[in-house]
Design an enzyme around this catalytic site. Sequence first.
Site, PDB file in Angstrom:
ATOM      1  N   ASP A 319       0.792  -1.224   0.000  1.00  0.00           N
ATOM      2  CA  ASP A 319       0.000   0.000   0.000  1.00  0.00           C
ATOM      3  C   ASP A 319       0.827   1.278   0.000  1.00  0.00           C
ATOM      4  OD1 ASP A 319      -2.465  -1.217  -0.199  1.00  0.00           O
ATOM      5  OD2 ASP A 319      -2.757  -1.383   1.959  1.00  0.00           O
ATOM      6  N   CYS A 328      -2.909   8.693   0.528  1.00  0.00           N
ATOM      7  CA  CYS A 328      -4.201   8.212   1.037  1.00  0.00           C
ATOM      8  C   CYS A 328      -4.542   8.787   2.406  1.00  0.00           C
ATOM      9  CB  CYS A 328      -4.197   6.683   1.098  1.00  0.00           C
ATOM     10  SG  CYS A 328      -4.019   5.890  -0.525  1.00  0.00           S
ATOM     11  N   ASN A 406     -10.636   0.213   1.298  1.00  0.00           N
ATOM     12  CA  ASN A 406     -11.599  -0.169   2.329  1.00  0.00           C
ATOM     13  C   ASN A 406     -11.080  -0.008   3.745  1.00  0.00           C
ATOM     14  OD1 ASN A 406      -9.995  -2.407   1.163  1.00  0.00           O
ATOM     15  ND2 ASN A 406     -10.831  -3.600   2.830  1.00  0.00           N
ATOM     16  N   TYR A 407      -9.751   0.012   3.936  1.00  0.00           N
ATOM     17  CA  TYR A 407      -9.191   0.032   5.292  1.00  0.00           C
ATOM     18  C   TYR A 407      -8.770   1.434   5.718  1.00  0.00           C
ATOM     19  CZ  TYR A 407      -8.932  -4.745   7.032  1.00  0.00           C
ATOM     20  OH  TYR A 407      -9.246  -5.975   7.566  1.00  0.00           O
ATOM     21  N   HIS A 464      -1.864  -8.059   7.440  1.00  0.00           N
ATOM     22  CA  HIS A 464      -1.365  -6.678   7.382  1.00  0.00           C
ATOM     23  C   HIS A 464       0.029  -6.692   8.007  1.00  0.00           C
ATOM     24  CE1 HIS A 464      -5.517  -4.999   6.792  1.00  0.00           C
ATOM     25  NE2 HIS A 464      -5.833  -6.077   7.494  1.00  0.00           N
ATOM     26  N   ASP A 473      19.398   7.187  16.699  1.00  0.00           N
ATOM     27  CA  ASP A 473      20.711   7.772  17.005  1.00  0.00           C
ATOM     28  C   ASP A 473      20.775   7.940  18.515  1.00  0.00           C
ATOM     29  OD1 ASP A 473      21.335   7.874  14.364  1.00  0.00           O
ATOM     30  OD2 ASP A 473      21.574  10.040  14.237  1.00  0.00           O
ATOM     31  N   ILE A 613      23.509   3.067  12.155  1.00  0.00           N
ATOM     32  CA  ILE A 613      22.698   1.923  11.744  1.00  0.00           C
ATOM     33  C   ILE A 613      21.222   2.311  11.669  1.00  0.00           C
ATOM     34  CG2 ILE A 613      24.289   0.155  12.582  1.00  0.00           C
ATOM     35  CD1 ILE A 613      22.653  -0.034  15.137  1.00  0.00           C
ATOM     36  N   HIS A 623      -5.419 -11.672   9.909  1.00  0.00           N
ATOM     37  CA  HIS A 623      -6.818 -11.297  10.130  1.00  0.00           C
ATOM     38  C   HIS A 623      -7.757 -12.398   9.648  1.00  0.00           C
ATOM     39  CE1 HIS A 623      -9.989  -7.844  10.111  1.00  0.00           C
ATOM     40  NE2 HIS A 623     -10.391  -8.911  10.756  1.00  0.00           N
TER      41      HIS A 623
END
Length: 669
Positions: A319, A328, A406-407, A464, A473, A613, A623
Site C-alpha cells: 500500500d 491516502c 476499504n481500510y 497486514h 541515534d 545503523i 486477520h
Amino acid sequence: MAATFKTIFFYFFLHIFFVSSSHQYHPLDSLTPSEFSQVQTIVTKAYPISNHNLTFQYVGLEEPSKPLILSWLKDNTTANPPRQAFVIARIDHQSHEIIVDLLQQSIISTQIYDGYGYPTLSIDDQERANKLPFTYPPFVASIRNRELKLEEVVCQSFTVGWFGEKKKSKRIVKVMCYYSDGTVNIYMRPIEGITMKVDLEEMKIIAFSDRAIVPVPKAEGTEYRESELKPPFSPSLNRITVVQPDGPSFTVDGHKIRWADWEFHVSFDARAGLIISLASIYDPERQELRRVMYKAHVSELFVPYMDLTNEWYYRTFFDAGEYGYGLCAMPLQPLRDCPATAVFLDVYFAAQDGLPRKIPNVFCIFERYAGDVMWRHTEVGIPGKMVREVRQEVTLVVRMVSTIGNYDYINDWEFTQSGSIKVTVGLTGLLAVRGTKYTHKEQIEEDVYGTLLAQNTIGVHHDHFLNYRLDLDVDDDANSFVKSKLGTVKIKDQRSPRKSYWKVDSQTAKTESDGRVKLGSESADLLFVNPNKKTKMGNLVGYRLIPEGVTSALLSYDDYPQIRAEFTNYNVWVTAYNKSEKWAAGLYTDQSRGDDNLAVWSNRNRSIENKDIVTWYTLGFHHVPYQEDFPLMPTLKGGFELRPSNFFESNPVLKVKPPKDVNMTHIVL
C-alpha cells in the site's frame, strides 16, 4: 471534569488555527506549495508537454545528507543546507529520476530507470482507469445481464503484482466493481466474476473477462452512517470532555514540536505519510538535549489476501509503494478523530500534473490523559505511617489516518515524559469481502478462504504487515545492536535450595546477517546502545525496542508475493545507514520482483557494530474475519515501544510535578 459548550467551542477554534508565528525555514520541512509549483515549472520546461507525455508520479524532498543536517543543527549560524526535490516522472512511457535544485532553479541530475517495477500510482491514474468500464460495451452488457443499474456501479483499480512472468509487463491495473443501490458501503457489495485489465499508459481496457455470475450481497444491514442507522441503539454515554484551562503544554513552531522534555520535527511525504525526525529529549541530570532518533516513518504496508480464485489471487498489495500511504491520508474530523484540545496541521502533495494539492487537517497533535498512572507506590511497611505517591500519565500524541480503499489505518506516535516513544496503528474501516452463492455455513463444502459473515458474503483471510524504518541515534549516530536472550540455568551444586534460575546472554551484532531477528517463543531484549558512552555505573546508554505482540509471515519463501515482501521474513532487520535505502520493498514497488529490497541490502553483510545503523521493524496482523467485523470493523490495534534502557542515570520522571488538581466526583457503591 465538565465544561460548557461555549468553552469547548472556544478551545476548538483556538487550536484549529494555532500555529506559532516564530516559524523559520528548516531543512527537513516538507516541500511548500510554491516549491511544488517551482518543480513543476522547471521539469515541464525541460520536457514540454507539447513534445512529451509527462506525468508526475512522485515529488518529495531530496533531503540533505545526514552529516550536513547534523552539522547545521550544531551551528545554526551556518548557511542552510541546499533545498532540493526528488521527482519520479513518467516521460514518454519511461520512469525518470530527477533532482531539482530549488535555489539554482534547475535540474541537476536525471536518469532513466529501466529495471523491473513501476512508480506509485497517482490518484489521477486510478480515477481515469475507474471511469473506463462505463463506456466499454462488453462491461455494460455484463451489468445489464446481471439486471443491475449501471448508474449504481462503482469501480476500483487494483495493482496486479508479479507471479513469475519472465517478460517485463506493461504498466497495468485490474479494475473490479461494486454495487451501491441502497448503501454507501460499496465494499460489502462486490460484483464478482468480471475483471478488466487497463493499460495505464494508453489508458484503455486491453482485456476483459466475465467468468461467472455470482449473487451480489444485499444492501440490507450494511449501513454505517450515523444519520441513516435505525433503532434499536446502544445506550448513550454521558459526555466526556477534556479541558486545558491553561492551554496546551506543547508548542508548534513551523514543523518543530516541543513538549515536556521532548523536541522533534514532523513532516509529510506522499509515500510515507507522517515522518518524525530529530527526536531529542532534555536530560536535567546532564543539562543537555540528547538525540534519540534521527528519522522514523512507515516504510511499507504489505496486505496479501489468501483467496486463490481468479478475481482474487493477485490481491497482494504494497500500500505504501503502490498507492502512497501519504497520498491516502485523510482530513481528520475535529472532536471525533481528535479531541477538542488538538492542534491540526495541513499538508500538500503534487498531483499528476505536478501542481500542489492541499489536504487539510492531516496531522493532529494533542495531549492525552486517560486516567493512566505514570508511577505510584503506597508504603505501609513503616509502623504508624502510610506513604502514598502517585503521578498521572500525560503523553503527547501525533496522529495521522490513512484510508487505503476499504481500510483505515490510525497512526499514532506517542511521546511519554519517561522518555519512551510508543508507536501504534489501529486497523478499522471495511473488510474486503467476496460475493458467494452460500447463505449459511452448513452449505459450504469447499475451501472458501474466509468466513461467511452474512448471506452471500465471505470475509477473506488476509494479513497486514507494517514495516517501520527507524533511524535511531542513541546519544549520537555511532550505535550497536545487542541481542539479549533469557535462558534457563539449571543449578547442579548445593549453593541454593533452588533448582533453576534464568540469566541474560547478550551478543553484539557484528554484521547485517547478525542483525536479522525472527521473534517467537524465546524471550529476548532488542537493545540499541551507544558503545562510546556509559552511565556513571558503567552501563552502555541505550534504548530498547519492545514489541507489543509478534506476528510472522506464513507464506512460503518461494511464493511470488513473499519474494517481493522479503522484509516480512524477519521481524527485525538492522542495516548500515544508507540515505537511499528508505523503502523495504524497493523504490519501484508496483510489479517489483524482489531484486531491490531490504533483504538484498542486508545480504551485503556490511558492518553494523559501532556504526550509523538503521532498524527495520515489522509488526503484523493475521486477520481471520468474524461476524463482529461486519459491516464495519471495530478498531484492532498493534504497536511497539522504544524505551530508554540505561539512557538516564535514574528514573527521569521521579521529580515530575503532577498537573494542578482537578475536581473529583465521588460515587459511593
